[in-house]
Scaffold this active site. Structure first.
Site, PDB file in Angstrom:
ATOM      1  N   GLY A   1       0.778  -1.230   0.000  1.00  0.00           N
ATOM      2  CA  GLY A   1       0.000   0.000   0.000  1.00  0.00           C
ATOM      3  C   GLY A   1       0.813   1.286   0.000  1.00  0.00           C
ATOM      4  O   GLY A   1       0.294   2.338   0.374  1.00  0.00           O
TER       5      GLY A   1
ATOM      6  N   ARG B   1     -15.898 -14.962  -9.170  1.00  0.00           N
ATOM      7  CA  ARG B   1     -15.316 -13.633  -9.381  1.00  0.00           C
ATOM      8  C   ARG B   1     -16.425 -12.588  -9.440  1.00  0.00           C
ATOM      9  O   ARG B   1     -16.320 -11.506  -8.889  1.00  0.00           O
ATOM     10  CB  ARG B   1     -14.517 -13.652 -10.692  1.00  0.00           C
ATOM     11  CG  ARG B   1     -13.648 -12.435 -10.899  1.00  0.00           C
ATOM     12  CD  ARG B   1     -12.837 -12.538 -12.181  1.00  0.00           C
ATOM     13  NE  ARG B   1     -11.864 -13.603 -12.139  1.00  0.00           N
ATOM     14  CZ  ARG B   1     -10.637 -13.469 -11.632  1.00  0.00           C
ATOM     15  NH1 ARG B   1     -10.244 -12.321 -11.141  1.00  0.00           N
ATOM     16  NH2 ARG B   1      -9.804 -14.479 -11.630  1.00  0.00           N
TER      17      ARG B   1
ATOM     18  N   MET C   1      -4.069  -6.722  -7.061  1.00  0.00           N
ATOM     19  CA  MET C   1      -3.544  -7.813  -7.875  1.00  0.00           C
ATOM     20  C   MET C   1      -4.607  -8.830  -8.309  1.00  0.00           C
ATOM     21  O   MET C   1      -4.286  -9.984  -8.567  1.00  0.00           O
ATOM     22  CB  MET C   1      -2.389  -8.511  -7.139  1.00  0.00           C
ATOM     23  CG  MET C   1      -1.245  -7.577  -6.749  1.00  0.00           C
ATOM     24  SD  MET C   1      -0.579  -6.553  -8.086  1.00  0.00           S
ATOM     25  CE  MET C   1       0.631  -7.661  -8.756  1.00  0.00           C
ATOM     26  N   ARG C   2      -5.875  -8.427  -8.401  1.00  0.00           N
ATOM     27  CA  ARG C   2      -6.917  -9.309  -8.933  1.00  0.00           C
ATOM     28  C   ARG C   2      -7.271  -8.873 -10.345  1.00  0.00           C
ATOM     29  O   ARG C   2      -7.412  -7.670 -10.603  1.00  0.00           O
ATOM     30  CB  ARG C   2      -8.218  -9.216  -8.109  1.00  0.00           C
ATOM     31  CG  ARG C   2      -8.174  -9.785  -6.733  1.00  0.00           C
ATOM     32  CD  ARG C   2      -7.853 -11.229  -6.652  1.00  0.00           C
ATOM     33  NE  ARG C   2      -8.907 -12.126  -7.117  1.00  0.00           N
ATOM     34  CZ  ARG C   2      -8.744 -13.424  -7.259  1.00  0.00           C
ATOM     35  NH1 ARG C   2      -7.572 -13.973  -7.014  1.00  0.00           N
ATOM     36  NH2 ARG C   2      -9.730 -14.198  -7.655  1.00  0.00           N
TER      37      ARG C   2
ATOM     38  N   LEU D   1      -9.829  -8.156 -13.092  1.00  0.00           N
ATOM     39  CA  LEU D   1     -11.238  -7.747 -13.026  1.00  0.00           C
ATOM     40  C   LEU D   1     -11.959  -8.161 -14.296  1.00  0.00           C
ATOM     41  O   LEU D   1     -11.416  -8.055 -15.389  1.00  0.00           O
ATOM     42  CB  LEU D   1     -11.320  -6.236 -12.821  1.00  0.00           C
ATOM     43  CG  LEU D   1     -10.776  -5.757 -11.457  1.00  0.00           C
ATOM     44  CD1 LEU D   1     -10.493  -4.261 -11.488  1.00  0.00           C
ATOM     45  CD2 LEU D   1     -11.745  -6.103 -10.336  1.00  0.00           C
TER      46      LEU D   1
ATOM     47  N   HIS E   1       1.055   0.799 -13.120  1.00  0.00           N
ATOM     48  CA  HIS E   1       1.765  -0.434 -13.488  1.00  0.00           C
ATOM     49  C   HIS E   1       3.267  -0.129 -13.507  1.00  0.00           C
ATOM     50  O   HIS E   1       3.691   0.894 -14.056  1.00  0.00           O
ATOM     51  CB  HIS E   1       1.303  -0.918 -14.866  1.00  0.00           C
ATOM     52  CG  HIS E   1       1.997  -2.172 -15.298  1.00  0.00           C
ATOM     53  ND1 HIS E   1       1.670  -3.402 -14.768  1.00  0.00           N
ATOM     54  CD2 HIS E   1       3.019  -2.379 -16.149  1.00  0.00           C
ATOM     55  CE1 HIS E   1       2.467  -4.317 -15.296  1.00  0.00           C
ATOM     56  NE2 HIS E   1       3.293  -3.721 -16.136  1.00  0.00           N
TER      57      HIS E   1
ATOM     58  N   ALA F   1       9.274   6.790  -8.101  1.00  0.00           N
ATOM     59  CA  ALA F   1       8.656   7.547  -9.206  1.00  0.00           C
ATOM     60  C   ALA F   1       7.133   7.385  -9.178  1.00  0.00           C
ATOM     61  O   ALA F   1       6.383   8.327  -9.466  1.00  0.00           O
ATOM     62  CB  ALA F   1       9.227   7.063 -10.540  1.00  0.00           C
ATOM     63  N   GLU F   2       6.667   6.193  -8.823  1.00  0.00           N
ATOM     64  CA  GLU F   2       5.219   5.948  -8.731  1.00  0.00           C
ATOM     65  C   GLU F   2       4.580   6.878  -7.697  1.00  0.00           C
ATOM     66  O   GLU F   2       3.513   7.456  -7.919  1.00  0.00           O
ATOM     67  CB  GLU F   2       4.952   4.488  -8.330  1.00  0.00           C
ATOM     68  CG  GLU F   2       5.370   3.479  -9.377  1.00  0.00           C
ATOM     69  CD  GLU F   2       4.994   2.047  -8.985  1.00  0.00           C
ATOM     70  OE1 GLU F   2       3.907   1.837  -8.434  1.00  0.00           O
ATOM     71  OE2 GLU F   2       5.800   1.136  -9.239  1.00  0.00           O
TER      72      GLU F   2
HETATM   73  C1  GAR Z   1       3.599  -1.130  -7.349  1.00  0.00           C
HETATM   74  O1  GAR Z   1       4.888  -1.169  -7.889  1.00  0.00           O
HETATM   75  C2  GAR Z   1       2.569  -1.156  -8.452  1.00  0.00           C
HETATM   76  O2  GAR Z   1       2.944  -0.470  -9.600  1.00  0.00           O
HETATM   77  C3  GAR Z   1       2.481  -2.632  -8.717  1.00  0.00           C
HETATM   78  O3  GAR Z   1       2.543  -3.243  -7.454  1.00  0.00           O
HETATM   79  C4  GAR Z   1       3.281  -2.403  -6.573  1.00  0.00           C
HETATM   80  C5  GAR Z   1       2.427  -2.145  -5.368  1.00  0.00           C
HETATM   81  O4  GAR Z   1       3.148  -1.493  -4.372  1.00  0.00           O
HETATM   82  N1  GAR Z   1       1.280  -2.968  -9.417  1.00  0.00           N
HETATM   83  C6  GAR Z   1       1.177  -3.970 -10.264  1.00  0.00           C
HETATM   84  O5  GAR Z   1       2.097  -4.730 -10.516  1.00  0.00           O
HETATM   85  C7  GAR Z   1      -0.177  -4.115 -10.919  1.00  0.00           C
HETATM   86  N2  GAR Z   1      -0.123  -5.031 -11.981  1.00  0.00           N
HETATM   87  P1  GAR Z   1       2.377  -0.793  -3.175  1.00  0.00           P
HETATM   88  O6  GAR Z   1       1.362  -1.816  -2.626  1.00  0.00           O
HETATM   89  O7  GAR Z   1       3.470  -0.515  -2.173  1.00  0.00           O
HETATM   90  O8  GAR Z   1       1.710   0.434  -3.686  1.00  0.00           O
END
Ligand code: GAR
Length: 202
Positions: free
Chosen positions: A20, A73, A98-99, A101, A117, A181-182
């Site tokens: 998160g 689902r 991570m599900r 949809l 992503h 960066a995210e």
């Molecule tokens: C992040 O790097 C996000 O981009 C990736 O999971 C991580 C979650 O980190 N998402 C995916 O791979 C979606 N396909 P977080 O729970 O610390 O935000």
């Protein structure tokens, strides 16, 4: 999206499955008084997601809708959909959710569900993106925010942030660089999209 009161912020939910950290970045940004979105709700599909406690600490309403408690689902997604609508949610941010949809859920939130992503899409859809970027000899990697559509990581791209892949990078070092960066990009894009929504309604 439709709103009766233009002074309201865009009611946003964040869907998580794990640590998160992106959710924390969104919630912290949205705590600024002039931020155009309000994080009303955090939903985790996993009861053991570390992000649940982080959201609670930040004072955000948190719910676990455990997909394992549903036979199909569709039933799991119906429960999520009902909860989101009961909270007046207008925008969903998937943040490490991570599900997969189904087209039903995707269709009912089309244009109102974002995902982050960890790659420069269309490169490296799916899992293990950092490892694959290193293996492919990429010199640039990064993250993408896109609208969710029926495909896996195929929706319309909204924004990307690039990071360098350094010589001898490990998967962990690269992942940490991308995650940083995210945390910068996702709040910026939520701000932009929520502001545009508020302007449309003005
Ligand atoms: C992040 O790097 C996000 O981009 C990736 O999971 C991580 C979650 O980190 N998402 C995916 O791979 C979606 N396909 P977080 O729970 O610390 O935000």
């Amino acid at each position: 999206m439709s709103r009766k009161n233009v002074d309201q912020k865009v009611k946003t939910a964040v869907l998580i499955s794990g640590g998160g950290s992106n959710m924390v970045a969104l919630v912290q940004a949205a705590q600024a008084p002039d931020f155009p979105a309000e994080i009303v709700l955090v939903i985790s599909n996993r009861p053991d997601a570390a992000g649940i406690a982080k959201a609670e600490e930040l004072g955000v309403k948190t719910l676990c809708i455990d997909h394992k408690n549903f036979k199909t689902r569709k039933k799991f997604e119906q429960a999520m959909d009902k909860t989101l609508r009961a909270h007046g949610i207008e925008l969903i941010c998937n943040a490490g959710f991570m599900r997969i949809l189904s087209p039903w859920f995707v269709g009912s939130w089309r244009g109102r569900q974002l995902n982050i992503h960890p790659s420069l899409l269309p490169k490296f859809k799916g899992l293990h993106t950092h490892e694959r970027a290193i293996e492919a000899g990429e010199t640039e990697h990064g993250c993408t925010i896109h609208y969710v559509d029926e495909g896996m990581d195929t929706g319309k791209i909204i924004a990307q942030a690039k990071v360098k892949v350094l010589p001898n990078d490990t998967t962990e070092a690269l992942a940490a660089r991308v995650l940083k960066a995210e945390h910068k990009l996702y709040p910026q894009i939520l701000m932009q999209i929520a502001s545009e929504e508020l302007q449309t309604q003005n």
